[in-house]
Design a protein around this motif. Structure first.
Motif, mmCIF file in Angstrom:
data_model
loop_
_atom_site.group_PDB
_atom_site.id
_atom_site.type_symbol
_atom_site.label_atom_id
_atom_site.label_comp_id
_atom_site.label_asym_id
_atom_site.label_seq_id
_atom_site.Cartn_x
_atom_site.Cartn_y
_atom_site.Cartn_z
ATOM 1 N N TRP A 96 0.852 -1.190 0.000
ATOM 2 C CA TRP A 96 0.000 0.000 0.000
ATOM 3 C C TRP A 96 0.887 1.238 0.000
ATOM 4 O O TRP A 96 1.894 1.269 0.696
ATOM 5 N N GLY A 97 0.516 2.245 -0.790
ATOM 6 C CA GLY A 97 1.342 3.446 -0.884
ATOM 7 C C GLY A 97 0.542 4.710 -0.656
ATOM 8 O O GLY A 97 -0.678 4.740 -0.842
ATOM 9 N N GLU A 127 6.806 9.049 -2.073
ATOM 10 C CA GLU A 127 5.859 7.991 -1.723
ATOM 11 C C GLU A 127 6.391 7.166 -0.569
ATOM 12 O O GLU A 127 7.577 6.846 -0.498
ATOM 13 N N ILE A 128 5.484 6.848 0.345
ATOM 14 C CA ILE A 128 5.770 5.908 1.423
ATOM 15 C C ILE A 128 4.980 4.639 1.117
ATOM 16 O O ILE A 128 3.815 4.716 0.719
ATOM 17 N N ARG A 129 5.618 3.505 1.270
ATOM 18 C CA ARG A 129 4.911 2.234 1.063
ATOM 19 C C ARG A 129 4.957 1.400 2.328
ATOM 20 O O ARG A 129 5.980 1.330 2.999
ATOM 21 N N ASN A 130 3.826 0.796 2.630
ATOM 22 C CA ASN A 130 3.726 -0.166 3.730
ATOM 23 C C ASN A 130 3.350 -1.504 3.133
ATOM 24 O O ASN A 130 2.471 -1.569 2.266
ATOM 25 N N VAL A 131 4.005 -2.554 3.602
ATOM 26 C CA VAL A 131 3.710 -3.904 3.124
ATOM 27 C C VAL A 131 3.259 -4.754 4.304
ATOM 28 O O VAL A 131 3.884 -4.742 5.363
ATOM 29 N N TYR A 134 2.762 -8.607 5.089
ATOM 30 C CA TYR A 134 3.069 -9.953 4.587
ATOM 31 C C TYR A 134 2.104 -10.958 5.212
ATOM 32 O O TYR A 134 1.634 -10.768 6.337
ATOM 33 N N PRO A 135 1.814 -12.055 4.483
ATOM 34 C CA PRO A 135 0.851 -13.051 4.984
ATOM 35 C C PRO A 135 1.265 -13.686 6.308
ATOM 36 O O PRO A 135 0.420 -14.150 7.067
ATOM 37 N N ASP A 136 2.575 -13.715 6.598
ATOM 38 C CA ASP A 136 3.038 -14.376 7.836
ATOM 39 C C ASP A 136 2.958 -13.457 9.057
ATOM 40 O O ASP A 136 3.406 -13.825 10.145
ATOM 41 N N GLY A 137 2.420 -12.253 8.881
ATOM 42 C CA GLY A 137 2.309 -11.339 10.016
ATOM 43 C C GLY A 137 3.493 -10.402 10.159
ATOM 44 O O GLY A 137 3.578 -9.654 11.130
ATOM 45 N N SER A 138 4.409 -10.419 9.197
ATOM 46 C CA SER A 138 5.501 -9.447 9.175
ATOM 47 C C SER A 138 5.024 -8.202 8.429
ATOM 48 O O SER A 138 4.039 -8.252 7.698
ATOM 49 N N CYS A 139 5.759 -7.114 8.612
ATOM 50 C CA CYS A 139 5.463 -5.937 7.813
ATOM 51 C C CYS A 139 6.757 -5.285 7.356
ATOM 52 O O CYS A 139 7.834 -5.589 7.863
ATOM 53 N N GLY A 140 6.646 -4.400 6.382
ATOM 54 C CA GLY A 140 7.807 -3.709 5.844
ATOM 55 C C GLY A 140 7.419 -2.318 5.400
ATOM 56 O O GLY A 140 6.241 -2.018 5.204
ATOM 57 N N THR A 141 8.421 -1.462 5.242
ATOM 58 C CA THR A 141 8.181 -0.098 4.784
ATOM 59 C C THR A 141 9.275 0.310 3.806
ATOM 60 O O THR A 141 10.378 -0.240 3.824
ATOM 61 N N GLY A 142 8.955 1.283 2.979
ATOM 62 C CA GLY A 142 9.938 1.849 2.057
ATOM 63 C C GLY A 142 9.542 3.269 1.722
ATOM 64 O O GLY A 142 8.363 3.623 1.773
ATOM 65 N N THR A 143 10.530 4.081 1.370
ATOM 66 C CA THR A 143 10.288 5.484 1.018
ATOM 67 C C THR A 143 10.922 5.772 -0.329
ATOM 68 O O THR A 143 12.093 5.431 -0.550
ATOM 69 N N GLY A 144 10.161 6.383 -1.221
ATOM 70 C CA GLY A 144 10.671 6.725 -2.547
ATOM 71 C C GLY A 144 11.477 8.013 -2.525
ATOM 72 O O GLY A 144 11.469 8.758 -1.545
ATOM 73 N N LYS A 145 12.148 8.278 -3.633
ATOM 74 C CA LYS A 145 12.920 9.510 -3.770
ATOM 75 C C LYS A 145 11.970 10.702 -3.904
ATOM 76 O O LYS A 145 10.866 10.581 -4.434
ATOM 77 N N LYS A 146 12.434 11.861 -3.438
ATOM 78 C CA LYS A 146 11.633 13.077 -3.588
ATOM 79 C C LYS A 146 11.640 13.506 -5.056
ATOM 80 O O LYS A 146 12.636 13.352 -5.751
ATOM 81 N N ASP A 170 11.964 2.628 -7.656
ATOM 82 C CA ASP A 170 13.160 2.851 -6.842
ATOM 83 C C ASP A 170 12.943 2.504 -5.372
ATOM 84 O O ASP A 170 13.886 2.537 -4.596
ATOM 85 N N ILE A 171 11.714 2.220 -4.996
ATOM 86 C CA ILE A 171 11.417 2.047 -3.573
ATOM 87 C C ILE A 171 11.867 0.669 -3.096
ATOM 88 O O ILE A 171 11.426 -0.356 -3.623
ATOM 89 N N VAL A 172 12.757 0.681 -2.129
ATOM 90 C CA VAL A 172 13.243 -0.572 -1.540
ATOM 91 C C VAL A 172 12.471 -0.819 -0.252
ATOM 92 O O VAL A 172 12.436 0.031 0.633
ATOM 93 N N ILE A 173 11.824 -1.963 -0.171
ATOM 94 C CA ILE A 173 11.057 -2.307 1.026
ATOM 95 C C ILE A 173 11.974 -3.012 2.010
ATOM 96 O O ILE A 173 12.647 -3.986 1.654
ATOM 97 N N ARG A 174 12.003 -2.505 3.221
ATOM 98 C CA ARG A 174 12.784 -3.151 4.283
ATOM 99 C C ARG A 174 11.819 -3.843 5.236
ATOM 100 O O ARG A 174 10.912 -3.203 5.763
ATOM 101 N N LYS A 175 12.055 -5.120 5.425
ATOM 102 C CA LYS A 175 11.204 -5.894 6.338
ATOM 103 C C LYS A 175 11.521 -5.478 7.774
ATOM 104 O O LYS A 175 12.687 -5.343 8.136
ATOM 105 N N ASP A 176 10.483 -5.227 8.540
ATOM 106 C CA ASP A 176 10.641 -4.805 9.932
ATOM 107 C C ASP A 176 10.862 -6.041 10.793
ATOM 108 O O ASP A 176 9.979 -6.884 10.909
ATOM 109 N N GLU A 177 12.040 -6.134 11.379
ATOM 110 C CA GLU A 177 12.378 -7.322 12.180
ATOM 111 C C GLU A 177 11.747 -7.280 13.568
ATOM 112 O O GLU A 177 11.708 -8.285 14.264
ATOM 113 N N LEU A 178 11.269 -6.112 13.987
ATOM 114 C CA LEU A 178 10.785 -5.947 15.361
ATOM 115 C C LEU A 178 9.270 -5.907 15.480
ATOM 116 O O LEU A 178 8.732 -6.105 16.559
ATOM 117 N N THR A 179 8.583 -5.619 14.384
ATOM 118 C CA THR A 179 7.142 -5.383 14.454
ATOM 119 C C THR A 179 6.372 -6.371 13.591
ATOM 120 O O THR A 179 6.759 -6.637 12.459
#
Length: 132
Positions: A23-24, A43-47, A49-61, A74-83
């Protein structure tokens, strides 16, 4: 023991399949003032995942109104290891992945077509658009 309780909680956490995916939302920022004002977007993106993980990424201005608006490739999604996340009663609960799996915060959500509307407890609404 409390460990068993945590495991039970985790097993009973359901995840709304309609929420799974990317979602962006476009953020607008300004810098300068008067005739020198510049309007930027990114753009900010939130992902979810089906396993209950989530990730975020931010596009260039990019400068608003430019013909060469980035398409988010260009948006690289980083999986959140803590949330992690789960859903219950039209709310998304964000939880600690490690330790006691405590609830960090929750928001109400509503999905309509390709739109995801999040509402926090103060009534502030944030709209996301499905990206995949």
């Amino acid at each position: 023991s409390s460990g068993d309780h945590t495991d039970t909680l985790r097993k009973n956490q359901s995840k709304d399949p309609a929420l799974v995916g990317t979602w962006g939302r476009i953020i607008t920022e300004t810098s300068g003032s008067g005739p020198a004002i510049q309007v930027y977007r990114f753009e900010i993106r939130n992902v979810f995942y089906p396993d209950g993980s989530c990730g975020t990424g931010t596009g260039k201005k990019f400068i608003a109104g430019q013909p060469n608006v980035p398409e988010g490739k260009d948006i690289v999604i980083r999986k959140d290891e803590l949330t992690g996340w789960y859903t219950k009663d039209n709310r998304i609960y964000f939880i600690e992945k490690k330790g006691k799996h405590g609830i960090l915060y929750s928001v109400r959500y509503r999905i309509s077509g390709n739109r995801l509307l999040l509402t926090n407890d103060r009534g502030k609404e944030t709209l996301f658009i499905r990206r995949n």
